[in-house]
Design a protein around this motif. Structure first.
Motif, PDB file in Angstrom:
ATOM      1  N   PRO A 101       0.800  -1.228   0.000  1.00  0.00           N
ATOM      2  CA  PRO A 101       0.000   0.000   0.000  1.00  0.00           C
ATOM      3  C   PRO A 101       0.836   1.283   0.000  1.00  0.00           C
ATOM      4  CG  PRO A 101       0.150  -0.848   2.221  1.00  0.00           C
ATOM      5  CD  PRO A 101       0.872  -1.836   1.350  1.00  0.00           C
ATOM      6  N   ARG A 102       2.144   1.169  -0.182  1.00  0.00           N
ATOM      7  CA  ARG A 102       3.049   2.322  -0.254  1.00  0.00           C
ATOM      8  C   ARG A 102       2.911   3.221   0.984  1.00  0.00           C
ATOM      9  NH1 ARG A 102       1.671   1.601  -5.809  1.00  0.00           N
ATOM     10  NH2 ARG A 102       3.525   1.309  -7.098  1.00  0.00           N
ATOM     11  N   GLU A 103       2.986   2.597   2.145  1.00  0.00           N
ATOM     12  CA  GLU A 103       2.843   3.308   3.412  1.00  0.00           C
ATOM     13  C   GLU A 103       4.099   3.156   4.256  1.00  0.00           C
ATOM     14  OE1 GLU A 103      -2.011   2.799   3.909  1.00  0.00           O
ATOM     15  OE2 GLU A 103      -0.641   1.594   5.136  1.00  0.00           O
ATOM     16  N   ILE A 104       4.514   4.251   4.867  1.00  0.00           N
ATOM     17  CA  ILE A 104       5.671   4.261   5.766  1.00  0.00           C
ATOM     18  C   ILE A 104       5.191   4.781   7.108  1.00  0.00           C
ATOM     19  CG2 ILE A 104       7.920   5.283   6.225  1.00  0.00           C
ATOM     20  CD1 ILE A 104       8.235   5.455   3.121  1.00  0.00           C
ATOM     21  N   SER A 105       5.207   3.905   8.100  1.00  0.00           N
ATOM     22  CA  SER A 105       4.684   4.248   9.418  1.00  0.00           C
ATOM     23  C   SER A 105       5.847   4.421  10.389  1.00  0.00           C
ATOM     24  CB  SER A 105       3.736   3.148   9.911  1.00  0.00           C
ATOM     25  OG  SER A 105       3.211   3.467  11.184  1.00  0.00           O
ATOM     26  N   LEU A 106       6.125   5.690  10.720  1.00  0.00           N
ATOM     27  CA  LEU A 106       7.169   5.993  11.703  1.00  0.00           C
ATOM     28  C   LEU A 106       6.479   6.260  13.029  1.00  0.00           C
ATOM     29  CD1 LEU A 106       9.491   8.395   9.641  1.00  0.00           C
ATOM     30  CD2 LEU A 106       9.595   5.895   9.853  1.00  0.00           C
ATOM     31  N   ARG A 107       6.671   5.382  13.986  1.00  0.00           N
ATOM     32  CA  ARG A 107       5.977   5.499  15.272  1.00  0.00           C
ATOM     33  C   ARG A 107       6.786   6.394  16.208  1.00  0.00           C
ATOM     34  NH1 ARG A 107       4.299  -0.453  16.972  1.00  0.00           N
ATOM     35  NH2 ARG A 107       3.162   0.717  18.592  1.00  0.00           N
ATOM     36  N   THR A 108       6.744   7.674  15.891  1.00  0.00           N
ATOM     37  CA  THR A 108       7.412   8.698  16.675  1.00  0.00           C
ATOM     38  C   THR A 108       6.409   9.789  17.006  1.00  0.00           C
ATOM     39  OG1 THR A 108       9.135  10.407  16.663  1.00  0.00           O
ATOM     40  CG2 THR A 108       8.207   9.801  14.541  1.00  0.00           C
ATOM     41  N   ASP A 109       6.554  10.402  18.165  1.00  0.00           N
ATOM     42  CA  ASP A 109       5.672  11.512  18.536  1.00  0.00           C
ATOM     43  C   ASP A 109       6.141  12.835  17.943  1.00  0.00           C
ATOM     44  OD1 ASP A 109       3.943   9.922  19.978  1.00  0.00           O
ATOM     45  OD2 ASP A 109       5.010  10.184  21.865  1.00  0.00           O
ATOM     46  N   LEU A 110       7.377  12.861  17.446  1.00  0.00           N
ATOM     47  CA  LEU A 110       7.898  14.090  16.867  1.00  0.00           C
ATOM     48  C   LEU A 110       8.824  13.773  15.709  1.00  0.00           C
ATOM     49  CD1 LEU A 110       8.367  17.141  16.773  1.00  0.00           C
ATOM     50  CD2 LEU A 110      10.175  16.840  18.468  1.00  0.00           C
ATOM     51  N   GLN A 125       3.636   7.742  -5.342  1.00  0.00           N
ATOM     52  CA  GLN A 125       2.672   7.557  -4.266  1.00  0.00           C
ATOM     53  C   GLN A 125       3.396   7.109  -3.008  1.00  0.00           C
ATOM     54  OE1 GLN A 125      -0.561   4.951  -5.170  1.00  0.00           O
ATOM     55  NE2 GLN A 125      -1.282   4.814  -3.064  1.00  0.00           N
ATOM     56  N   ALA A 126       3.168   7.827  -1.910  1.00  0.00           N
ATOM     57  CA  ALA A 126       3.722   7.440  -0.618  1.00  0.00           C
ATOM     58  C   ALA A 126       2.910   8.107   0.470  1.00  0.00           C
ATOM     59  CB  ALA A 126       5.196   7.836  -0.499  1.00  0.00           C
ATOM     60  N   SER A 127       2.558   7.339   1.482  1.00  0.00           N
ATOM     61  CA  SER A 127       1.869   7.878   2.643  1.00  0.00           C
ATOM     62  C   SER A 127       2.807   7.799   3.833  1.00  0.00           C
ATOM     63  CB  SER A 127       0.588   7.098   2.940  1.00  0.00           C
ATOM     64  OG  SER A 127      -0.354   7.255   1.917  1.00  0.00           O
ATOM     65  N   LEU A 128       3.102   8.964   4.419  1.00  0.00           N
ATOM     66  CA  LEU A 128       3.862   9.011   5.657  1.00  0.00           C
ATOM     67  C   LEU A 128       2.856   8.989   6.792  1.00  0.00           C
ATOM     68  CD1 LEU A 128       6.380   9.422   7.415  1.00  0.00           C
ATOM     69  CD2 LEU A 128       6.118  11.888   7.058  1.00  0.00           C
ATOM     70  N   ILE A 129       2.913   7.967   7.627  1.00  0.00           N
ATOM     71  CA  ILE A 129       1.934   7.777   8.687  1.00  0.00           C
ATOM     72  C   ILE A 129       2.601   7.981  10.039  1.00  0.00           C
ATOM     73  CG2 ILE A 129       0.315   6.151   9.733  1.00  0.00           C
ATOM     74  CD1 ILE A 129       0.058   4.823   7.006  1.00  0.00           C
ATOM     75  N   LEU A 130       2.046   8.887  10.836  1.00  0.00           N
ATOM     76  CA  LEU A 130       2.498   9.137  12.190  1.00  0.00           C
ATOM     77  C   LEU A 130       1.362   8.783  13.148  1.00  0.00           C
ATOM     78  CD1 LEU A 130       4.241  12.617  11.666  1.00  0.00           C
ATOM     79  CD2 LEU A 130       5.300  10.358  11.629  1.00  0.00           C
ATOM     80  N   PRO A 131       1.699   8.431  14.392  1.00  0.00           N
ATOM     81  CA  PRO A 131       0.642   8.025  15.325  1.00  0.00           C
ATOM     82  C   PRO A 131      -0.201   9.196  15.794  1.00  0.00           C
ATOM     83  CG  PRO A 131       2.772   8.030  16.427  1.00  0.00           C
ATOM     84  CD  PRO A 131       3.051   8.287  14.970  1.00  0.00           C
ATOM     85  N   SER A 132      -1.336   8.883  16.378  1.00  0.00           N
ATOM     86  CA  SER A 132      -2.221   9.909  16.915  1.00  0.00           C
ATOM     87  C   SER A 132      -1.484  10.761  17.941  1.00  0.00           C
ATOM     88  CB  SER A 132      -3.444   9.249  17.568  1.00  0.00           C
ATOM     89  OG  SER A 132      -4.292  10.216  18.131  1.00  0.00           O
ATOM     90  N   GLY A 133      -1.637  12.087  17.835  1.00  0.00           N
ATOM     91  CA  GLY A 133      -0.987  13.004  18.765  1.00  0.00           C
ATOM     92  C   GLY A 133       0.415  13.406  18.371  1.00  0.00           C
ATOM     93  N   ALA A 134       0.932  12.865  17.259  1.00  0.00           N
ATOM     94  CA  ALA A 134       2.290  13.206  16.827  1.00  0.00           C
ATOM     95  C   ALA A 134       2.335  14.608  16.238  1.00  0.00           C
ATOM     96  CB  ALA A 134       2.801  12.192  15.811  1.00  0.00           C
TER      97      ALA A 134
END
Length: 316
Positions: A101-110, A125-134
């Motif tokens: 799905p061309r997704e990059i999930s960096l689990r960082t708050d900042l 196509q690329a989705s940069l995904i950060l967690p809720s509250g980041a």
């Protein structure tokens, strides 16, 4: 990119200093891939040594990450990291996942793009995904580069906050942002949520305004821009105009004719500073059944007493 709005997105403007020489921190050694161990070194408490894993591969307690000045780190997979500390980009971070799905999930708050840093959307196509509250922070001089399509986007907590639009003034637009160094902010009032679902062939009316102190007598220029899922610009009933008071409403309407995500952008400028807010319009198939209503009864009198005339024409 030809034009970039310097923004600090989604919460507050704070200057973060990357703390090196902390146990389990990572920093880049040179140019390489994120998931290649030899691209990184880590601090063992006394010195920097060759890393035994890449950042986010395993959970550690304090692992901040730095892409150092002059270095390029590329993500070429659908990466999902373990929780990490602050990710600071003083060099270049390239996002180029080749497969769906061309997704990059960096689990960082900042995620902080430093004054010399570049966040590069390399592929189509690329989705940069950060967690809720980041938070995603661009320091003065930090930039976004790479290809520009509506499919390149930034998502925080399941909500698309930003997407690239393609037109003659190629820009990245950020929804729900507070601009560093200014209090002039674009506001999309309708729709009032960051993303909405609408059925195909619907005609939408949208409204925008602005907040923030300006000089007395200032005229604020505004413009609407709508990009369809293919990156084509959609005609609106009113593309641009001026506002001369906080709270004054600018409205326009347009029709959605393609399935997928439309990006709606509202831009305000006081001549020296520009701010943009966006919405995602998710266009779904038409599920609304047509309805018909019968007119009220119509009574007419046939002229039967006139020879050869025994009918009447009724027009509703």
């Amino acid at each position: 990119m030809k034009k970039f709005y310097f923004v600090i997105s989604f919460f507050i403007s704070i200057c973060f200093a990357f703390g090196q020489d902390v146990l389990n921190d990572y920093r880049s050694i040179g140019t390489g891939n994120w998931e290649t161990i030899t691209s990184w070194e880590t601090y063992n408490g006394t010195s920097w040594i060759a890393a035994s894993n890449y950042p986010g591969q395993i959970t550690t307690t304090t692992n901040n990450i730095e892409v150092r000045l002059g270095h390029t780190i590329t993500v070429t997979t659908n990466l999902v990291t373990d929780p990490m500390g602050t990710v600071t980009v003083n060099g270049t971070l390239v996002l180029d996942p080749p497969n769906n799905p061309r997704e990059i999930s960096l689990r960082t708050d900042l995620l902080e793009i430093g004054s010399s840093g570049i966040l590069n959307f390399s592929g189509s196509q690329a989705s940069l995904i950060l967690p809720s509250g980041a938070a995603l922070v661009f320091q003065n001089g930090g930039d976004i580069a790479g290809s520009c399509t509506p499919n390149n986007q930034i998502e925080i907590g399941g909500i698309v906050y930003a997407a690239c639009r393609s037109n003659t003034t190629t820009v990245f637009t950020f929804g729900d942002v507070v601009a560093a160094g200014s209090t002039l902010n674009a506001q999309i009032i309708t729709p009032n949520t960051l993303s909405v679902n609408e059925e195909i062939c619907s005609t939408l009316t949208v409204e925008g305004s602005y907040t923030g102190p300006t000089n007395s007598g200032d005229i604020i220029n505004y413009s609407w821009l709508v990009a369809d899922p293919n990156g084509n610009i959609v005609a609106t009933s009113l593309d641009s105009g001026t506002l001369n008071a906080v709270g004054q409403i600018a409205s326009t309407n347009f029709t959605v004719t393609e399935l997928g995500d439309y990006i709606l952008s509202f831009e305000v400028s006081d001549g020296s500073f520009t701010n943009v807010e966006t919405r995602t319009i998710i266009v779904t198939p038409d599920t609304q059944n047509p309805t018909a209503s019968n007119p009220a009864d119509i009574n007419v009198q046939c002229l039967s007493d006139v020879p050869a005339v025994n009918t009447a024409v009724v027009t509703d």
